[in-house]
Design a protein around this motif. Sequence first.
Motif, PDB file in Angstrom:
ATOM      1  N   GLY A 125      11.273  -4.733  -1.220  1.00 55.09           N
ATOM      2  CA  GLY A 125      10.549  -3.916  -2.173  1.00 55.09           C
ATOM      3  C   GLY A 125      10.424  -4.647  -3.471  1.00 55.09           C
ATOM      4  O   GLY A 125      10.967  -5.729  -3.621  1.00 55.09           O
ATOM      5  N   TRP A 169       7.123  -3.563  -3.079  1.00 49.14           N
ATOM      6  CA  TRP A 169       5.699  -3.703  -2.779  1.00 49.14           C
ATOM      7  C   TRP A 169       5.154  -2.368  -2.267  1.00 49.14           C
ATOM      8  O   TRP A 169       5.687  -1.793  -1.324  1.00 49.14           O
ATOM      9  CB  TRP A 169       5.482  -4.802  -1.747  1.00 49.14           C
ATOM     10  CG  TRP A 169       5.939  -6.132  -2.249  1.00 49.14           C
ATOM     11  CD1 TRP A 169       7.142  -6.722  -2.031  1.00 49.14           C
ATOM     12  CD2 TRP A 169       5.208  -7.011  -3.098  1.00 49.14           C
ATOM     13  NE1 TRP A 169       7.212  -7.919  -2.681  1.00 49.14           N
ATOM     14  CE2 TRP A 169       6.041  -8.135  -3.347  1.00 49.14           C
ATOM     15  CE3 TRP A 169       3.933  -6.981  -3.664  1.00 49.14           C
ATOM     16  CZ2 TRP A 169       5.638  -9.197  -4.135  1.00 49.14           C
ATOM     17  CZ3 TRP A 169       3.533  -8.047  -4.448  1.00 49.14           C
ATOM     18  CH2 TRP A 169       4.372  -9.136  -4.678  1.00 49.14           C
ATOM     19  N   ILE A 170       4.074  -1.900  -2.891  1.00 47.84           N
ATOM     20  CA  ILE A 170       3.505  -0.598  -2.554  1.00 47.84           C
ATOM     21  C   ILE A 170       1.983  -0.704  -2.546  1.00 47.84           C
ATOM     22  O   ILE A 170       1.408  -1.689  -3.010  1.00 47.84           O
ATOM     23  CB  ILE A 170       3.914   0.483  -3.586  1.00 47.84           C
ATOM     24  CG1 ILE A 170       3.423   0.069  -4.981  1.00 47.84           C
ATOM     25  CG2 ILE A 170       5.401   0.727  -3.572  1.00 47.84           C
ATOM     26  CD1 ILE A 170       3.492   1.174  -5.991  1.00 47.84           C
ATOM     27  N   LEU A 171       1.343   0.307  -2.004  1.00 50.59           N
ATOM     28  CA  LEU A 171      -0.104   0.463  -2.130  1.00 50.59           C
ATOM     29  C   LEU A 171      -0.354   1.273  -3.391  1.00 50.59           C
ATOM     30  O   LEU A 171      -0.082   2.466  -3.431  1.00 50.59           O
ATOM     31  CB  LEU A 171      -0.683   1.163  -0.908  1.00 50.59           C
ATOM     32  CG  LEU A 171      -0.648   0.363   0.388  1.00 50.59           C
ATOM     33  CD1 LEU A 171      -1.071   1.243   1.556  1.00 50.59           C
ATOM     34  CD2 LEU A 171      -1.560  -0.843   0.296  1.00 50.59           C
ATOM     35  N   ARG A 172      -0.878   0.635  -4.435  1.00 52.17           N
ATOM     36  CA  ARG A 172      -1.038   1.316  -5.706  1.00 52.17           C
ATOM     37  C   ARG A 172      -2.084   2.419  -5.647  1.00 52.17           C
ATOM     38  O   ARG A 172      -2.072   3.344  -6.426  1.00 52.17           O
ATOM     39  CB  ARG A 172      -1.425   0.300  -6.809  1.00 52.17           C
ATOM     40  CG  ARG A 172      -0.318  -0.649  -7.189  1.00 52.17           C
ATOM     41  CD  ARG A 172       0.898   0.094  -7.705  1.00 52.17           C
ATOM     42  NE  ARG A 172       0.612   0.924  -8.859  1.00 52.17           N
ATOM     43  CZ  ARG A 172       0.800   0.525 -10.104  1.00 52.17           C
ATOM     44  NH1 ARG A 172       1.272  -0.680 -10.353  1.00 52.17           N
ATOM     45  NH2 ARG A 172       0.544   1.335 -11.114  1.00 52.17           N
ATOM     46  N   ASP A 181       6.321   7.970  -2.197  1.00 49.09           N
ATOM     47  CA  ASP A 181       5.475   6.807  -2.010  1.00 49.09           C
ATOM     48  C   ASP A 181       4.644   6.491  -3.245  1.00 49.09           C
ATOM     49  O   ASP A 181       3.909   5.509  -3.260  1.00 49.09           O
ATOM     50  CB  ASP A 181       4.517   7.024  -0.829  1.00 49.09           C
ATOM     51  CG  ASP A 181       5.264   7.003   0.490  1.00 49.09           C
ATOM     52  OD1 ASP A 181       6.363   6.434   0.511  1.00 49.09           O
ATOM     53  OD2 ASP A 181       4.746   7.561   1.470  1.00 49.09           O
ATOM     54  N   PRO A 234       2.990  -3.839   2.071  1.00 49.22           N
ATOM     55  CA  PRO A 234       3.497  -2.534   1.595  1.00 49.22           C
ATOM     56  C   PRO A 234       3.728  -1.566   2.744  1.00 49.22           C
ATOM     57  O   PRO A 234       3.257  -1.751   3.866  1.00 49.22           O
ATOM     58  CB  PRO A 234       2.363  -2.035   0.676  1.00 49.22           C
ATOM     59  CG  PRO A 234       1.539  -3.240   0.373  1.00 49.22           C
ATOM     60  CD  PRO A 234       1.652  -4.130   1.562  1.00 49.22           C
ATOM     61  N   LYS A 235       4.439  -0.509   2.414  1.00 48.67           N
ATOM     62  CA  LYS A 235       4.724   0.539   3.385  1.00 48.67           C
ATOM     63  C   LYS A 235       3.431   1.187   3.872  1.00 48.67           C
ATOM     64  O   LYS A 235       2.529   1.469   3.092  1.00 48.67           O
ATOM     65  CB  LYS A 235       5.632   1.593   2.730  1.00 48.67           C
ATOM     66  CG  LYS A 235       6.140   2.663   3.668  1.00 48.67           C
ATOM     67  CD  LYS A 235       7.078   3.604   2.915  1.00 48.67           C
ATOM     68  CE  LYS A 235       7.629   4.682   3.824  1.00 48.67           C
ATOM     69  NZ  LYS A 235       8.538   5.598   3.085  1.00 48.67           N
ATOM     70  N   TYR A 239       1.042  -0.168   5.404  1.00 50.82           N
ATOM     71  CA  TYR A 239      -0.146  -1.019   5.276  1.00 50.82           C
ATOM     72  C   TYR A 239      -0.882  -1.168   6.604  1.00 50.82           C
ATOM     73  O   TYR A 239      -2.109  -1.170   6.652  1.00 50.82           O
ATOM     74  CB  TYR A 239       0.254  -2.400   4.748  1.00 50.82           C
ATOM     75  CG  TYR A 239      -0.914  -3.352   4.615  1.00 50.82           C
ATOM     76  CD1 TYR A 239      -1.688  -3.369   3.457  1.00 50.82           C
ATOM     77  CD2 TYR A 239      -1.264  -4.226   5.647  1.00 50.82           C
ATOM     78  CE1 TYR A 239      -2.767  -4.222   3.329  1.00 50.82           C
ATOM     79  CE2 TYR A 239      -2.346  -5.077   5.529  1.00 50.82           C
ATOM     80  CZ  TYR A 239      -3.088  -5.082   4.378  1.00 50.82           C
ATOM     81  OH  TYR A 239      -4.164  -5.931   4.253  1.00 50.82           O
TER      82      TYR A 239
END
Length: 375
Positions: A227, A229-232, A264, A336-337, A339
């Motif tokens: 982490g 890392w995410i989808l903004r 999330d 990212p989660k 993805y």
Amino acid sequence: MDHCNGLFLLFSLLVVNPATQRWACLPPLPSHSTELDFRFLYDQGLIVFDPIVSPHYEVFMIPFVNPGQYCIERTDLVLKESEWPPSPLILHVFSSAAERWEEKSFVREGDSAGTVAYAQRQCHLDKHGNFYWRGALYVNSYFLMRISISDGSYQVIHHPIEVYKSRPYVYFGKSEKGVYLASLTIDGRLSIWVLDESCGQFKWVLEHQNNLKPLLLRLNRSKQVYGPWILRDINYHLYSQKFPGEWDLYDQNYDPSHFYSPNDEAPTENNFEWHSDDDDIVDNQCNSEERNRGDYLTFLGFHPYKEVVFMSSGSMKGFAYHIKSSKLQCLGNLYPKHYEHFAEHEHICQSFPYTPCWVDELPETSISVHNLCQD
């Protein structure tokens, strides 16, 4: 295609600011009106944007020699032996202030990089690592081309001699001391140069060298981080609510609402901070017999104001290498989660450091997920 100070240039000639969620569509690119034979060239768009100077931007179409074998075999001898880049170099430039394309001429100062035929043999090299800094556009090829926007001139800056000998993967960028060149060989040897532009001369000064394979081996055996890392812009749950049932076309066993939760959402800015005293940083200590093993690295970019270079391993894991301390830090899994569900079968093939900018002159056309769902 390119990015600069918060603005993205897409291959469809769209300029997008993710921070303000606005975009602009550029007019069609006009045909070249010069005598140069553009059949053996292809253009790559580079965007120039400096919000400190102006809220307007410019897009430069930079010509590169086409790698096709047809061009090498059929191009006439005179053209193949002509100098590259030519002088003057005629570029298509779009100005958001004038809202049109124009042809601008740039005269070379100094020698060329070679001939067109030599450029065709070198055109397989990666063209990433272009950037704008202090009124000049730096273009990555088998040399570095510095285009001075203010006075209509450009210079060819050759790589350090050591780079030509070892032929490593090369990346240009800007960081704490100005213009940097990073080279990485297949066996993990990293070299960092800084460009000295004093007295009107261009000279590469070796800043740092290290073997990264031992660091990777130790890091792979240490605690792993996955982490943050995410989808903004997590809009798949909004889409599923607006158009229920349509996700069956993509994956009958997947329901985004089952995966999405308030946790999330984007974490706070403080959660993105990383420090040199974290547990997942390793120093340059390793047994000699382990030096020929490890992951293959590629460059993502330089930190804009710290001597840190970002890298990835197979576009999967991210790393930050601290030049001053010779320490390597794991930044986690780049995917990212969720993805794989959101992007279907698309793979991440390139990443880069991004700093949002809240100033622009783009139209008041929103690209927010709410409007996309309504449309």
